[in-house]
Scaffold this active site. Structure first.
Site, PDB file in Angstrom:
ATOM      1  N   ASP A  10      15.137 -16.736  21.268  1.00 53.12           N
ATOM      2  CA  ASP A  10      15.568 -18.135  21.388  1.00 53.12           C
ATOM      3  C   ASP A  10      16.982 -18.378  20.852  1.00 53.12           C
ATOM      4  O   ASP A  10      17.570 -19.422  21.150  1.00 53.12           O
ATOM      5  CB  ASP A  10      14.602 -19.064  20.636  1.00 53.12           C
ATOM      6  CG  ASP A  10      13.221 -19.097  21.264  1.00 53.12           C
ATOM      7  OD1 ASP A  10      13.101 -18.681  22.431  1.00 53.12           O
ATOM      8  OD2 ASP A  10      12.269 -19.531  20.596  1.00 53.12           O
ATOM      9  N   GLN A  38      10.101 -11.775  29.150  1.00 49.60           N
ATOM     10  CA  GLN A  38      11.424 -12.018  28.535  1.00 49.60           C
ATOM     11  C   GLN A  38      11.543 -11.355  27.171  1.00 49.60           C
ATOM     12  O   GLN A  38      12.632 -11.105  26.680  1.00 49.60           O
ATOM     13  CB  GLN A  38      11.672 -13.527  28.386  1.00 49.60           C
ATOM     14  CG  GLN A  38      11.949 -14.203  29.703  1.00 49.60           C
ATOM     15  CD  GLN A  38      11.753 -15.709  29.659  1.00 49.60           C
ATOM     16  OE1 GLN A  38      12.696 -16.454  29.627  1.00 49.60           O
ATOM     17  NE2 GLN A  38      10.506 -16.157  29.660  1.00 49.60           N
TER      18      GLN A  38
END
Ligand code: F6P
Length: 357
Positions: free
Chosen positions: A136, A283
């Site tokens: 993130d 991811q």
């Protein structure tokens, strides 16, 4: 010198690379006078006292390996003072096990939540050093986290592959990218693939602006539209609601996530066919990018140097290309989200990408 290592929270690429850099650095700097203890499955292993002595050879070949050789888990910070066993709290057990193991330092590889717990342990007198991991890229104090670059590559490849089918059928594809509160991954992967629309949690979107932009693209002869949408996006209207009212609204409309909400609005209001594709945990999977391997190794080595200087209570960070240290108490509990004035947003708009504003 006895050093414990644990990896906490959602995994990401280059956790192993960071441990490789750390352990190599520790052996080198201490002239082999170091013992390494791997703590299993994050803070859970520290609570339960589950660890094993490891050798340099255990870390020798893991530089390019995805995941974490130690295992990971989530132990929410808000539950860290809950009772674990026999009247002892989870955090109490962690302190007890650290002391019982006779550690000189515990190195924690973690994201935002893990840093709050790391800071708490540091405040309780434990010698803590941390390394910033997460796809993130939302950890305050560091320009980049490791895992982020690899995740951009993964999301970019995914969206590139969707493009051909989107073009063949002349459809609108919503691609859900990870990131609940921060849109770093979405904005970067979106720019890398030339997405038509990029929606991020930091900018509540105006559906009319999104629709108008897509229609403009179609009228210019474009076939196949890609909308890169972060997990945590909200409409302008939803952003005004209280948490309770928001949950009630989504329940009433039988909408389970933000991508589905967007799909419903586009389907209701547009002629083109709309499909949603969720990239998901891929991811976070697979081998780290070269950039992440280098960043993680460098952070690990600098952590080793600090430990050998007996300096504790820090997170290692990259700032303007250099590896620095930040005080844990200065960064714990803060989140690095995208400022709505950040130049990357304007640059995306200059590329004729709609951000829903
Ligand atoms: O680790 C960060 C992250 O991948 C977020 O981007 C995502 O929202 C979340 O973790 C998913 O968590 P879990 O693996 O617990 O489903």
């Amino acid at each position: 010198m006895k050093i414990g290592i644990l990896t906490s929270g959602g995994d990401c690429q280059a956790l192993n690379a960071a441990m490789y850099g750390l352990v190599k650095g520790l052996y080198k700097k201490s002239k082999n006078k170091v013992e390494i203890y791997g703590i299993k499955d994050g803070y859970t292993g520290l609570i339960e006292g589950n660890s094993a002595k490891m050798n340099l050879s255990d870390f020798e070949y893991i530089l390019k390996q995805g995941g974490t050789i130690l295992g990971s888990s989530r132990q929410p910070f808000k539950k860290i003072n809950d009772e674990y066993k026999n009247g002892k709290t989870k955090v109490g057990c962690m302190v007890e096990n650290y002391k019982g193991m006779g550690l000189d330092c515990l190195v924690i590889l973690g994201g935002n939540g893990s840093h709050k717990t790391a800071n708490l342990l540091s405040e309780k007198g434990l010698h803590i050093i941390t390394l910033p991991k997460t796809i993130d890229n939302d950890i305050f104090g560091t320009d980049m986290t490791f895992g982020f670059s690899s995740a951009i590559d993964r999301a970019t490849e995914y969206m590139d592959n969707l493009k051909s089918t989107a073009v063949s059928h002349n459809r609108i594809f919503i691609v859900e990218v990870m990131g609940n509160k921060a849109g770093w991954l979405t904005i970067n992967a979106g720019i890398a693939t030339g997405a038509d629309v990029i929606l991020i949690p930091e900018i509540p979107y105006d559906i009319k602006k999104v629709k108008d932009h897509i229609n403009k693209k179609f009228s210019q002869g474009k076939r196949g539209i890609i909308v890169a949408a972060a997990e945590g996006i909200l409409t302008l209207e939803e952003n005004k609601l209280s948490k309770k009212a928001f949950i009630e609204k989504r329940q009433k409309e039988e909408i389970s996530d933000s991508a589905q909400n967007l799909e419903k609005q586009l389907k209701d209001q547009m002629d083109a066919e709309v499909r949603t594709s969720v990239i998901g945990h891929i991811q976070r999977g697979g081998n780290p990018s070269a950039y992440d391997r280098i960043l993680a190794s460098r952070l690990g080595v600098e952590a080793a140097k600090l430990i050998c200087k007996k300096q504790f209570g820090y997170m290692m960070a990259i700032q303007n290309g250099k590896i620095n240290k930040c005080l844990l108490k200065d960064i714990a509990g803060k989140k690095k989200i995208i400022d709505t004035e950040d130049e990357i947003l304007n640059q995306a708009e200059m590329l004729d990408i709609c951000l829903g504003r």
